[in-house]
Design an enzyme around this catalytic site. Sequence first.
Site, short mmCIF file in Angstrom:
data_model
loop_
_atom_site.label_atom_id
_atom_site.label_comp_id
_atom_site.label_asym_id
_atom_site.label_seq_id
_atom_site.Cartn_x
_atom_site.Cartn_y
_atom_site.Cartn_z
CE1 TYR A 176 52.65 24.16 -5.53
CE2 TYR A 176 52.43 26.20 -6.77
CZ TYR A 176 53.01 24.96 -6.60
OH TYR A 176 53.93 24.51 -7.53
CG ASP B 125 53.30 32.74 -1.79
OD1 ASP B 125 53.44 33.58 -2.71
OD2 ASP B 125 53.26 31.51 -1.97
CE LYS C 111 50.88 31.88 -10.37
NZ LYS C 111 50.95 31.24 -9.05
#
Length: 426
Positions: A144, A239, A267
């Site tokens: 993702y 990522d 995050k």
Amino acid sequence: MIYKRSSTLFTEAEKVIPGGVNSPVRAFKAVGGTPIYVKEAKGAYLFDEDGNVLIDYINSWGPMILGHAYQPVVDAVVEKAQKGTSFGMPTEIETKIAELVVSMVPNIDKIRFVNSGTEACMSAVRLARGFTGKDKIIKFAGCYHGHSDSFLIQAGSGAVTFGSPNSPGVTAGTAKDTLLANYNDLASVEALVAANKNEIASIIIEPVAGNMGCIPPINGFLEGLRKLCDEPSILLIFDEVMTGFRLAKGGVQELFGVNADIVCFGKVIGGGLPVGAFAARNEIMNHLAPLGPVYQAGTLSGNPLAMAAGFAMLTALNTDENVFKRLAEKTEYLHKGLTKVLTDNNIIHTINRVGSMISVHFDDTKVVDFETAAKGNNETFKTIFHGMLNQGIYIAPSAFETWFITDALTYKDLDATIAACITVFK
Ligand SMILES: *Cc1c(COP(=O)(O)O)cnc(C)c1O
């Protein structure tokens, strides 16, 4: 435990918010029941609207690595808020956090801050395309990278949980530039590179996957990707929205000793405020506007509250020599405890863990890619999810999610979690 007020609040929310939630992964669609409404949180605990106390294994899906309402972050945000919350003009704190990240993460000279991990990955790919002059990208099934169009092809946890691995609304034109490889399968990448000579701008990967449960890269996989990118000048994008500042100060690049060309963050980097970022060496970053031709912008990018929160968080992680070791040890303790409970009760399972990321798959095949991750038994997952929830343990409401361990968890909390698991399967 009773979740009456949560249930009422959810019913009200459903009338004005699609599915009652502002991000699908918060819904309980895969497990049944209604989401829990949080009133406040401190350290490892959530306090919900019904007065229940829950031990939290989601931690805002990663950011609260040092626990909820971590005092230095709260203080930094409060202090900044009193001085104005946004200016659309530069502030010194942006340079301070940029310098800090550049000092912590290997192989980067410059960083640009955005508002989410989605924006970071989307911008990183645009930059890779602008820099290389090529269009196609390779991503991995089950990874993702946020919800922008190019990435919603076999996009892992959220999308898979809700049965739409490929979203309507993504045009065929966009989808055709995203090529799909299999995680931990270098040959599948080599085949794509060979079949699309001089057309691939970048390979984007979660260098430790976390959105199909936790899946570590097998020996040589990341190194193999690095080699594959060097020759025809494909940019390798790590990522690290999930892994950055969670697995090590310098992320997976440091942990596995493999260099990426562009690194994406989100995050933890925002300490619980909406922050994303992408970073690379000068040669690449200087292609961004206003220095170069690749456009990227944001009214609230580098927002002073967000930067202050991120700076306080990263400073704490940077100055605590043992934090990542402590996190890994706590996670290993939980891993051992859960393994024993599941084995003693003859529950077929595989547990994957890297540092403070852990996931329990209810199948005995080794989980190395999306196909093996998808084999887990969802009925067993539902049993553990609701069984734990009833005892005040909050894990993610999907079998495809990683559990995020926070340093605020005590060994007593971990023991309580393991004991709750015993009760579920007894
Ligand atoms: C969460 C996540 C994103 C998206 O970040 P948002 O802030 O939710 O947009 C991208 N990549 C990875 C690996 C993630 O875990």
